[in-house]
Design a protein around this motif. Structure first.
Motif, PDB file in Angstrom:
ATOM      1  N   GLN A 146       0.824  -1.201   0.000  1.00 55.84           N
ATOM      2  CA  GLN A 146       0.000   0.000   0.000  1.00 55.84           C
ATOM      3  C   GLN A 146       0.865   1.260   0.000  1.00 55.84           C
ATOM      4  O   GLN A 146       0.600   2.216  -0.750  1.00 55.84           O
ATOM      5  N   SER A 147       1.920   1.269   0.803  1.00 58.48           N
ATOM      6  CA  SER A 147       2.814   2.427   0.861  1.00 58.48           C
ATOM      7  C   SER A 147       3.515   2.655  -0.472  1.00 58.48           C
ATOM      8  O   SER A 147       3.643   3.805  -0.939  1.00 58.48           O
ATOM      9  N   GLU A 148       3.966   1.565  -1.109  1.00 56.83           N
ATOM     10  CA  GLU A 148       4.626   1.691  -2.412  1.00 56.83           C
ATOM     11  C   GLU A 148       3.684   2.243  -3.466  1.00 56.83           C
ATOM     12  O   GLU A 148       4.067   3.082  -4.284  1.00 56.83           O
ATOM     13  N   ILE A 149       2.447   1.755  -3.464  1.00 57.52           N
ATOM     14  CA  ILE A 149       1.476   2.222  -4.455  1.00 57.52           C
ATOM     15  C   ILE A 149       1.176   3.701  -4.253  1.00 57.52           C
ATOM     16  O   ILE A 149       1.067   4.473  -5.220  1.00 57.52           O
ATOM     17  N   LYS A 150       1.081   4.142  -3.017  1.00 56.49           N
ATOM     18  CA  LYS A 150       0.839   5.561  -2.742  1.00 56.49           C
ATOM     19  C   LYS A 150       1.980   6.431  -3.278  1.00 56.49           C
ATOM     20  O   LYS A 150       1.742   7.533  -3.790  1.00 56.49           O
ATOM     21  N   CYS A 151       3.205   5.931  -3.184  1.00 48.83           N
ATOM     22  CA  CYS A 151       4.351   6.669  -3.737  1.00 48.83           C
ATOM     23  C   CYS A 151       4.253   6.760  -5.256  1.00 48.83           C
ATOM     24  O   CYS A 151       4.550   7.802  -5.852  1.00 48.83           O
ATOM     25  N   ILE A 152       3.829   5.672  -5.889  1.00 53.60           N
ATOM     26  CA  ILE A 152       3.667   5.665  -7.347  1.00 53.60           C
ATOM     27  C   ILE A 152       2.597   6.669  -7.766  1.00 53.60           C
ATOM     28  O   ILE A 152       2.743   7.375  -8.765  1.00 53.60           O
ATOM     29  N   LEU A 153       1.527   6.772  -6.990  1.00 52.91           N
ATOM     30  CA  LEU A 153       0.439   7.693  -7.316  1.00 52.91           C
ATOM     31  C   LEU A 153       0.886   9.155  -7.243  1.00 52.91           C
ATOM     32  O   LEU A 153       0.289  10.027  -7.888  1.00 52.91           O
ATOM     33  N   ASN A 154       1.935   9.413  -6.500  1.00 52.60           N
ATOM     34  CA  ASN A 154       2.441  10.779  -6.392  1.00 52.60           C
ATOM     35  C   ASN A 154       3.444  11.135  -7.484  1.00 52.60           C
ATOM     36  O   ASN A 154       3.952  12.243  -7.530  1.00 52.60           O
ATOM     37  N   GLY A 155       3.729  10.176  -8.373  1.00 52.75           N
ATOM     38  CA  GLY A 155       4.645  10.415  -9.487  1.00 52.75           C
ATOM     39  C   GLY A 155       3.876  10.666 -10.770  1.00 52.75           C
ATOM     40  O   GLY A 155       2.655  10.813 -10.780  1.00 52.75           O
ATOM     41  N   GLY A 156       4.602  10.692 -11.891  1.00 51.96           N
ATOM     42  CA  GLY A 156       3.962  10.892 -13.184  1.00 51.96           C
ATOM     43  C   GLY A 156       3.318   9.614 -13.687  1.00 51.96           C
ATOM     44  O   GLY A 156       3.578   8.519 -13.178  1.00 51.96           O
ATOM     45  N   LEU A 157       2.457   9.740 -14.690  1.00 48.64           N
ATOM     46  CA  LEU A 157       1.764   8.586 -15.260  1.00 48.64           C
ATOM     47  C   LEU A 157       2.752   7.658 -15.953  1.00 48.64           C
ATOM     48  O   LEU A 157       3.459   8.067 -16.873  1.00 48.64           O
ATOM     49  N   PRO A 158       2.826   6.387 -15.522  1.00 45.57           N
ATOM     50  CA  PRO A 158       3.783   5.434 -16.111  1.00 45.57           C
ATOM     51  C   PRO A 158       3.259   4.866 -17.432  1.00 45.57           C
ATOM     52  O   PRO A 158       2.744   3.755 -17.508  1.00 45.57           O
ATOM     53  N   VAL A 159       3.410   5.643 -18.516  1.00 48.49           N
ATOM     54  CA  VAL A 159       2.847   5.271 -19.815  1.00 48.49           C
ATOM     55  C   VAL A 159       3.470   3.990 -20.348  1.00 48.49           C
ATOM     56  O   VAL A 159       2.788   3.139 -20.915  1.00 48.49           O
ATOM     57  N   ASN A 160       4.781   3.833 -20.188  1.00 49.83           N
ATOM     58  CA  ASN A 160       5.457   2.661 -20.734  1.00 49.83           C
ATOM     59  C   ASN A 160       6.063   1.796 -19.631  1.00 49.83           C
ATOM     60  O   ASN A 160       7.133   1.224 -19.798  1.00 49.83           O
ATOM     61  N   GLU A 161       5.358   1.718 -18.494  1.00 48.75           N
ATOM     62  CA  GLU A 161       5.810   0.898 -17.376  1.00 48.75           C
ATOM     63  C   GLU A 161       4.620   0.127 -16.793  1.00 48.75           C
ATOM     64  O   GLU A 161       3.503   0.647 -16.744  1.00 48.75           O
ATOM     65  N   VAL A 162       4.893  -1.074 -16.396  1.00 45.85           N
ATOM     66  CA  VAL A 162       3.910  -1.852 -15.631  1.00 45.85           C
ATOM     67  C   VAL A 162       4.615  -2.356 -14.380  1.00 45.85           C
ATOM     68  O   VAL A 162       5.849  -2.443 -14.337  1.00 45.85           O
ATOM     69  N   TYR A 163       3.826  -2.699 -13.370  1.00 46.36           N
ATOM     70  CA  TYR A 163       4.415  -3.066 -12.087  1.00 46.36           C
ATOM     71  C   TYR A 163       4.099  -4.523 -11.738  1.00 46.36           C
ATOM     72  O   TYR A 163       2.940  -4.948 -11.789  1.00 46.36           O
ATOM     73  N   ALA A 164       5.147  -5.254 -11.393  1.00 47.06           N
ATOM     74  CA  ALA A 164       5.017  -6.650 -10.986  1.00 47.06           C
ATOM     75  C   ALA A 164       5.029  -6.718  -9.463  1.00 47.06           C
ATOM     76  O   ALA A 164       5.922  -6.153  -8.814  1.00 47.06           O
ATOM     77  N   ILE A 165       4.052  -7.399  -8.911  1.00 53.13           N
ATOM     78  CA  ILE A 165       3.869  -7.473  -7.464  1.00 53.13           C
ATOM     79  C   ILE A 165       4.130  -8.903  -6.984  1.00 53.13           C
ATOM     80  O   ILE A 165       3.548  -9.847  -7.523  1.00 53.13           O
ATOM     81  N   PRO A 166       4.999  -9.088  -5.996  1.00 55.14           N
ATOM     82  CA  PRO A 166       5.234 -10.445  -5.473  1.00 55.14           C
ATOM     83  C   PRO A 166       4.053 -10.915  -4.632  1.00 55.14           C
ATOM     84  O   PRO A 166       3.349 -10.105  -4.021  1.00 55.14           O
ATOM     85  N   ARG A 167       3.840 -12.221  -4.632  1.00 54.35           N
ATOM     86  CA  ARG A 167       2.783 -12.799  -3.800  1.00 54.35           C
ATOM     87  C   ARG A 167       3.390 -13.776  -2.794  1.00 54.35           C
ATOM     88  O   ARG A 167       4.244 -14.593  -3.146  1.00 54.35           O
ATOM     89  N   LEU A 168       2.943 -13.661  -1.562  1.00 53.81           N
ATOM     90  CA  LEU A 168       3.313 -14.604  -0.511  1.00 53.81           C
ATOM     91  C   LEU A 168       2.162 -15.596  -0.404  1.00 53.81           C
ATOM     92  O   LEU A 168       1.073 -15.262   0.071  1.00 53.81           O
ATOM     93  N   ASN A 169       2.377 -16.818  -0.895  1.00 51.68           N
ATOM     94  CA  ASN A 169       1.308 -17.788  -1.066  1.00 51.68           C
ATOM     95  C   ASN A 169       1.138 -18.699   0.147  1.00 51.68           C
ATOM     96  O   ASN A 169       2.109 -19.247   0.665  1.00 51.68           O
ATOM     97  N   PHE A 170      -0.115 -18.875   0.545  1.00 50.78           N
ATOM     98  CA  PHE A 170      -0.479 -19.708   1.690  1.00 50.78           C
ATOM     99  C   PHE A 170      -0.901 -21.086   1.188  1.00 50.78           C
ATOM    100  O   PHE A 170      -1.755 -21.209   0.309  1.00 50.78           O
ATOM    101  N   PHE A 171      -0.280 -22.134   1.751  1.00 52.46           N
ATOM    102  CA  PHE A 171      -0.597 -23.499   1.326  1.00 52.46           C
ATOM    103  C   PHE A 171      -0.691 -24.400   2.547  1.00 52.46           C
ATOM    104  O   PHE A 171       0.305 -24.683   3.210  1.00 52.46           O
ATOM    105  N   LEU A 172      -1.918 -24.809   2.877  1.00 51.52           N
ATOM    106  CA  LEU A 172      -2.170 -25.774   3.951  1.00 51.52           C
ATOM    107  C   LEU A 172      -1.472 -25.409   5.266  1.00 51.52           C
ATOM    108  O   LEU A 172      -0.739 -26.202   5.850  1.00 51.52           O
ATOM    109  N   GLY A 173      -1.696 -24.166   5.695  1.00 45.18           N
ATOM    110  CA  GLY A 173      -1.196 -23.763   7.004  1.00 45.18           C
ATOM    111  C   GLY A 173       0.170 -23.109   7.007  1.00 45.18           C
ATOM    112  O   GLY A 173       0.676 -22.767   8.082  1.00 45.18           O
ATOM    113  N   ARG A 174       0.768 -22.892   5.841  1.00 43.36           N
ATOM    114  CA  ARG A 174       2.121 -22.336   5.794  1.00 43.36           C
ATOM    115  C   ARG A 174       2.247 -21.344   4.639  1.00 43.36           C
ATOM    116  O   ARG A 174       1.754 -21.597   3.538  1.00 43.36           O
TER     117      ARG A 174
END
Length: 258
Positions: free
Chosen positions: A95-123
Motif C-alpha cells: 500500500q505504501s509503495e502504491i501511494k508513492c507511485i500515485l504521487n509520481g507521473g503517469l507510467p505510460v510505458n511501465e507496468v508493475y510486478a507485485i510479489p505474492r506470498l502464497n499460503f498453502f495448507l497452514g504455511r
C-alpha cells in the motif's frame, strides 16, 4: 512544478467469494474507487461488496479470465488500475509503495510486478517456486489491455518496462486441499482444451516425463524441501496437475483419431 496525484481503481472479479471478500476489500480502502464484477454469485458476495463501498456490476456471460478482466477494466475511471483477486490482500508495505507511485507521473510505458506470498495448507511458502511469484497487476488504464486467455490470464504489455515492487500480496492459495484440487482439475481441462484447439498433441510417454519433471522441479530445483511437509505435498500436487493436463490432452488426441 508539483505533479498531480494519480488516481487508482482497484478491480476484483468474483463468483461466490462471500467468505473471503471482506478482508480483501478492507485492504483496498485506500483506493479512489473499488469495482467488483461478479459472474453470478448465489451467495452474498455482491451485497458484502456494496456494504464496503465497492461499485458492483453483474455479468453472467463468462468468456474466460482474460476477457473478464478486460470487461471490468472497461468500468474503471482512474489513471491506474490494480487487479486483485478475492483471496488476495494488499500488505501495508505494498500500500505504501502504491501511494508513492500515485504521487509520481503517469507510467505510460511501465507496468508493475507485485510479489505474492502464497499460503498453502497452514504455511506461507518461501520456496517451491511460490515466492516471490510476481504478477503484473498495476498499470495505466488507458495504455494496456488483457489478452483473451481462458485461464492463467496475462496482460498484453508489449515492450513496456516491468518494474518489480517489494511490497506484496498475501495470497490464500490453498486452505482446503479438496477444493484446491478441484480448481486445479478445472484448470487442467481448460489447458488441454486450448492446446487441442491449437492442434497440440502429446504421446503416452510424455505424460510421465512431464509429471516426473514437475515433481523434480518443485521439490529439488525450486527447493521445495525447504518448505517442509507442505513443500513435499505441493510437489505432489504440481505433479498431479501436470499429469492431469497431459493425460486429458492425450485422451483428446485418442478420441479425435477414432
Amino acid at each position: 512544478m508539483e505533479l498531480k496525484r494519480l488516481t487508482l481503481s482497484i478491480l476484483i472479479i468474483t463468483k461466490n467469494e462471500a467468505e473471503l471478500i471482506s478482508d480483501c476489500l478492507l485492504s483496498c480502502q485506500f483506493a479512489d474507487e473499488i469495482i467488483l464484477l461478479d459472474s453470478g454469485s448465489i451467495d452474498s458476495t455482491p451485497e458484502i461488496a456494496k456494504e464496503l463501498g465497492a461499485k458492483v456490476y453483474i455479468d453472467k456471460e463468462w468468456e474466460g479470465f482474460g476477457k473478464q478482466r478486460q470487461k471490468i477494466q472497461n468500468y474503471a475511471t482512474c489513471d491506474l488500475v490494480l487487479m486483485i483477486d478475492a483471496d488476495e490482500r494488499i500488505s501495508s508495505e505494498l500500500q505504501s509503495e502504491i501511494k508513492c507511485i500515485l504521487n509520481g507521473g503517469l507510467p505510460v510505458n511501465e507496468v508493475y510486478a507485485i510479489p505474492r506470498l502464497n499460503f498453502f495448507l497452514g504455511r506461507y511458502m518461501k520456496y517451491s517456486g511460490w515466492f516471490p511469484d510476481y504478477v503484473i497487476r498495476l498499470y495505466s488504464r488507458e495504455h494496456f489491455r488483457y489478452k483473451d486467455d481462458l485461464v492463467h490470464e496475462s496482460l498484453n504489455f508489449g515492450d513496456a518496462k516491468v518494474k518489480k515492487l517489494k511490497g506484496y500480496f498475501t495470497h490464500l492459495t490453498c486452505r482446503d486441499l479438496f477444493q484446491f484440487q478441484k480448481k486445479q482439475l478445472h484448470y487442467a481441462q481448460i489447458w488441454a482444451s486450448e492446446r487441442a484447439i491449437a492442434h497440440k498433441r502429446c504421446n503416452y510417454s510424455s505424460i510421465w516425463i512431464h509429471t516426473i519433471a514437475a515433481f523434480f522441479k518443485t521439490y529439488f530445483i525450486k527447493c521445495g524441501f525447504l518448505d517442509g511437509k507442505q513443500g513435499l505435498l505441493l510437489s505432489f500436487v504440481n505433479a498431479n496437475y501436470t499429469f492431469n493436463k497431459y493425460t486429458i490432452l492425450w485422451i483428446n488426441k485418442s478420441e479425435n483419431s477414432r
